[in-house]
Design a protein around this motif. Sequence first.
Motif: not given
Length: 424
Positions: A330, A345-347, A374, A376, A394-396
């Motif tokens: 990462d 990308p926003s998380i 999207g 995660r 948790t979403y991207e």
Amino acid sequence: MTLPASPFARIAIACLALCGLGAALYGGWVNAQVEGDRGIAPLMVSTDINVGGIEVNVTADNPEEARQKGWQEAQRKAWEKLGGPDISDSQLQGLVSAIVIQHEETGPKRYVATLGVTFDRQRAAGYLGRSGETQRSAPILLLPVTVSAGTELMYEQANPWQRAWAEYQPGASRVDYVRPAGQAGESLLLTYGQTGRRSRNWWATILDQFGAADVLVPIAQLHYVYPGGPVEGRFVARHGPDDEYLGSFSLRANSPRELPAMLNRAVERFDEMFVKALADGTIRPDKTLGRSSGMMDRDIARLIEQSRAILAQAEAARNRAATEEENVADANAAQADAAAGGDAPSIINLFINFPTPDAASFEAGLNTVRGTPGVRGASIGSAAIGGTSVLSVTYEGTIEELVGALAQRGYNVQRAGNSLNISR
């Protein structure tokens, strides 16, 4: 129809009619004995590590953040209660398999709750330095008795004491409890009068039916001081077909509303008492019942324990190595994006609430959310079959994009702050 003229024939017909009426009434009486709200099926026993009774009282800018902050604090308190080593919040989150809401009160900026935290035994074992497996007793039949207002109650009808034992998770206990549901004919067979029987043949028949080798009788003597007022409880533990006394203790609830919490504490106290009696050798199956102890040889059990500990430590080492590799990957990806001038990308992290009237709807909702593009990760925050379950997601991307993605999968989506309510 013409009745026979003979008086003897008329008497015979009348007797037959009375016998038929009596049989019908008896059949209805027997059905009435096994009908009604009396059966509470025990929860499936999990081998996970459960820590209950964690109290939190936190504040935040909105209810969703306060709840998330409270759950994180409960996880930390539960881990400290287990004596676990210092680890990061992200590592601790990876060990938690579920949060159980025992009681909660929410406000605009405050969250007050009593929670239970369930840790996955396999993942947590490496950090705790033990496999978590214990040498268990032979199967022991559990007969919870409630004594209140001069009456003794067991399985004749559903009651809070039976429910407390049915909802208890004894996965980490040394005692292998056999908990009847009390449905149908079980409520006729298992009554308070059974605890006073001394016939070995009778006890052997019952134990055979439930696959048990011994019996434990936790008695809850409840005294309501006045309607709506405090409830005083005296709890007595007894064992075996001879009704041997093991010990007692007392608890008090300030109101009937607090009775379930008091009974849950009593169940934990009873389990501690039974485990100690088992270690002291006080609880041993009666040889006159033709049962063996069912316990493994200590040397063999110790070898198995050592091998499991070694395997758990090796698995923990592999997990730590995999985590470090993911962190390095990462970091390299972030550096590459920064070098290329691209925006990362926003998380976002949020909660998704969805109705789960049965296990099938819970499984379907969980699989649908996890399969949404999207997403995660989606961990179970609270599973409530027959109510509303909560997922920590948790979403991207943005929350608007997640709303659109869920809508495309056939859900009606309502936004409430940083959480979503979905339904079909």
